[in-house]
Design an enzyme around this catalytic site. Sequence first.
Site, PDB file in Angstrom:
ATOM      1  N   TYR A  62      10.408 -36.618  -3.029  1.00 21.50           N
ATOM      2  CA  TYR A  62       9.654 -37.611  -3.800  1.00 21.50           C
ATOM      3  C   TYR A  62       9.555 -38.917  -3.019  1.00 21.50           C
ATOM      4  O   TYR A  62      10.568 -39.568  -2.727  1.00 21.50           O
ATOM      5  CB  TYR A  62      10.313 -37.889  -5.153  1.00 21.50           C
ATOM      6  CG  TYR A  62      10.305 -36.739  -6.137  1.00 21.50           C
ATOM      7  CD1 TYR A  62       9.513 -35.612  -5.939  1.00 21.50           C
ATOM      8  CD2 TYR A  62      11.104 -36.784  -7.271  1.00 21.50           C
ATOM      9  CE1 TYR A  62       9.524 -34.568  -6.843  1.00 21.50           C
ATOM     10  CE2 TYR A  62      11.115 -35.742  -8.186  1.00 21.50           C
ATOM     11  CZ  TYR A  62      10.328 -34.634  -7.967  1.00 21.50           C
ATOM     12  OH  TYR A  62      10.348 -33.597  -8.860  1.00 21.50           O
ATOM     13  N   LEU A 218       4.168 -32.988 -20.827  1.00 23.86           N
ATOM     14  CA  LEU A 218       2.892 -33.400 -21.409  1.00 23.86           C
ATOM     15  C   LEU A 218       1.724 -32.903 -20.574  1.00 23.86           C
ATOM     16  O   LEU A 218       0.596 -33.405 -20.690  1.00 23.86           O
ATOM     17  CB  LEU A 218       2.835 -34.923 -21.551  1.00 23.86           C
ATOM     18  CG  LEU A 218       3.880 -35.551 -22.470  1.00 23.86           C
ATOM     19  CD1 LEU A 218       3.705 -37.062 -22.525  1.00 23.86           C
ATOM     20  CD2 LEU A 218       3.815 -34.954 -23.871  1.00 23.86           C
ATOM     21  N   ASN A 299       8.260 -41.848 -25.573  1.00 27.86           N
ATOM     22  CA  ASN A 299       8.747 -40.496 -25.293  1.00 27.86           C
ATOM     23  C   ASN A 299      10.150 -40.280 -25.851  1.00 27.86           C
ATOM     24  O   ASN A 299      10.460 -39.212 -26.393  1.00 27.86           O
ATOM     25  CB  ASN A 299       8.744 -40.234 -23.785  1.00 27.86           C
ATOM     26  CG  ASN A 299       7.344 -40.065 -23.229  1.00 27.86           C
ATOM     27  OD1 ASN A 299       6.383 -39.891 -23.961  1.00 27.86           O
ATOM     28  ND2 ASN A 299       7.221 -40.135 -21.917  1.00 27.86           N
TER      29      ASN A 299
END
Length: 346
Positions: A62, A218, A299
């Site tokens: 990442y 999601l 969330n």
Amino acid sequence: MRYRRLGHSGLFVSELCLGTMTFGGSNDMWGQIGQLGQNEADALVRTAHEAGVNFYDTANVYAGGRSEEILGQAIRSLGVPREEVVIATKVHGQMGEGPNARGASRGHILDQVKASLGRLQMDHIDLYQLHGVDPATPVEETLEALDTLVRHGHVRYVGVSNWAAWQIAQAVGVAEARRLAPIVSLQAYYTLAGRDLEREIVPALQAMNVGLMVWSPLAGGFLSGKFNRDGKTAEGRRASFDFPPIDKDRAYDAIEVMRGIAKAKGCTVAQVALAWLLHQPVVTSVLVGAKRVEQLTDNLGAVDVELSADDLDALGKVTELPLEYPHWMIAQQSAYRRGLIEDEYR
């Protein structure tokens, strides 16, 4: 916040996990997902911690390692004792030049765990995951390398990500036969817009008692409630980075049902999508990523959304997978025996 045991281990993790793919990106693929700097990431980690989250997930690939660096510094800045957080990272992706700078070989794993520990500013990783399948390396070599890390104390538990059911079963069997560190978790994509996992992987995980961590719950923001069937799209990751691939017609059908449930319960569509996952018995923890504190707070509110049997039935029907072989044959041939089992417990 509730806590669940990760697979067959003795490790308990929060049912929501803060994913850090939005940390540290620049003008590249990772930048399309997020470009959060240290201060912004600190605020997200603080918000998650105050909500009871003890589980944080990153990966060496990442933002070229920047996500690990930022997460590690955020944990230190927060001042939380190391033993109170569960840190997960991954290995597999390209981290340098040449053919040996990626994959799941012994050499790459041993090199990369040192690099990840340095970036995280930690002396151990709680959950070290293979980020993908490496067809060039024997699974025995990979598992023995991971076992070495566990025995040396650099890693506490090991898991995999984006593996097929048969590959997980093979690794679990090899580890058991050779008395190596067991596979305790799978990190995989699973949403109301993509229930493919239920064909083979979910039954395999339940049979082997392997925990499930869900990424992109999601569907890359598609289930946030910001997208409409009329073609108008809201701003967000999907506008520039249309991933993961989904059947959008089926997803829109699901969103329509979710909007009705959200209105009745006074919550958001995104919270319904996350709550559905939290109601699935196979799920251990759901990764939530964010660019803003407000988004993360929304969330986190999913843990308070209780879905009724009718809600789950409505969502299940609108997103149900069509039966494929051999599943329609298994269903037909096992119906009689299943009936006998049900009669036994009446």
